[in-house]
Design a protein around this motif. Structure first.
Motif, PDB file in Angstrom:
ATOM      1  N   ILE A  38       0.789  -1.301   0.045  1.00  0.00           N
ATOM      2  CA  ILE A  38       0.047  -0.063  -0.025  1.00  0.00           C
ATOM      3  C   ILE A  38       1.084   1.159   0.153  1.00  0.00           C
ATOM      4  O   ILE A  38       0.554   2.257  -0.549  1.00  0.00           O
ATOM      5  N   ALA A  42       0.957   4.251  -2.747  1.00  0.00           N
ATOM      6  CA  ALA A  42       0.678   5.768  -2.362  1.00  0.00           C
ATOM      7  C   ALA A  42       1.738   6.644  -2.845  1.00  0.00           C
ATOM      8  O   ALA A  42       1.760   7.605  -3.241  1.00  0.00           O
ATOM      9  N   ILE A  54      -4.378   6.739   2.832  1.00  0.00           N
ATOM     10  CA  ILE A  54      -4.467   5.460   3.234  1.00  0.00           C
ATOM     11  C   ILE A  54      -5.661   5.296   4.278  1.00  0.00           C
ATOM     12  O   ILE A  54      -5.632   6.229   5.053  1.00  0.00           O
ATOM     13  N   LEU A  71      -6.792   2.298   0.095  1.00  0.00           N
ATOM     14  CA  LEU A  71      -5.813   3.562  -0.432  1.00  0.00           C
ATOM     15  C   LEU A  71      -6.867   4.268  -1.697  1.00  0.00           C
ATOM     16  O   LEU A  71      -7.290   3.565  -2.494  1.00  0.00           O
TER      17      LEU A  71
END
Length: 168
Positions: A38, A42, A54, A71
């Motif tokens: 994640i 990002a 997030i 996300l």
């Protein structure tokens, strides 16, 4: 605003090429895999000029409440609107529990208000078996016929023949 689509296969190729830089091994638990993946997306979103969040949320009309997004990438441009984001560029979900595969798809394709319909979706999830992927992809095609997002699904499953995890 017109939908902006990306070549999500380019994101997949970058994800695969950058995976070794995430410094993950069999010593790490699944939560660390989730966090690093994640964080990777990002970072990519921020490099592309999006505001990345997030654990964002969006309203789910069927459930009557907000649901989390692992996300999101939002596009903001003060030249067009100095108060509100222009659109939701990406909704990403990452799931470790194969029993939640349908729920993950429902999150990505939930009925929501217009401003929360993502232009692109990415799902990274463990599945029970390679055979399960066909069913899940048919469900995605059905749901995306309404949403009309650009979709990248990354499936991980255990291959008993090779005694290893595979990505599809």
């Amino acid at each position: 605003m017109e939908k902006q689509y990306f070549n999500l296969m380019s994101f997949f190729n970058g994800y695969v090429r950058s995976y070794r830089r995430m410094n993950l091994s069999s010593l790490h638990n699944r939560s660390m895999f989730t966090k690093r993946e994640i964080d990777y997306f990002a970072h990519v979103g921020e490099l592309l000029g999006f505001d990345a969040f997030i654990e964002d949320s969006k309203f789910d009309c069927l459930k009557g409440r907000s649901r989390p997004m692992d996300l999101s990438w939002w596009k903001w441009d003060a030249r067009f609107d100095d108060k509100y984001f222009l659109y939701l560029a990406l909704h990403l979900e990452r799931e470790n529990v194969w029993a939640k595969d349908v729920d993950t798809i429902q999150k990505l394709f939930s009925q929501t208000t217009e401003e929360y319909i993502p232009h692109n979706v990415i799902g990274i999830q463990f599945v029970e078996s390679f055979e399960r992927i066909k069913y899940l992809n048919e469900l995605i095609l059905q749901k995306n016929a309404i949403q009309k997002s650009n979709v990248l699904m990354i499936y991980r499953y255990y291959d008993g023949e090779s005694n290893s995890e595979r990505i599809y």
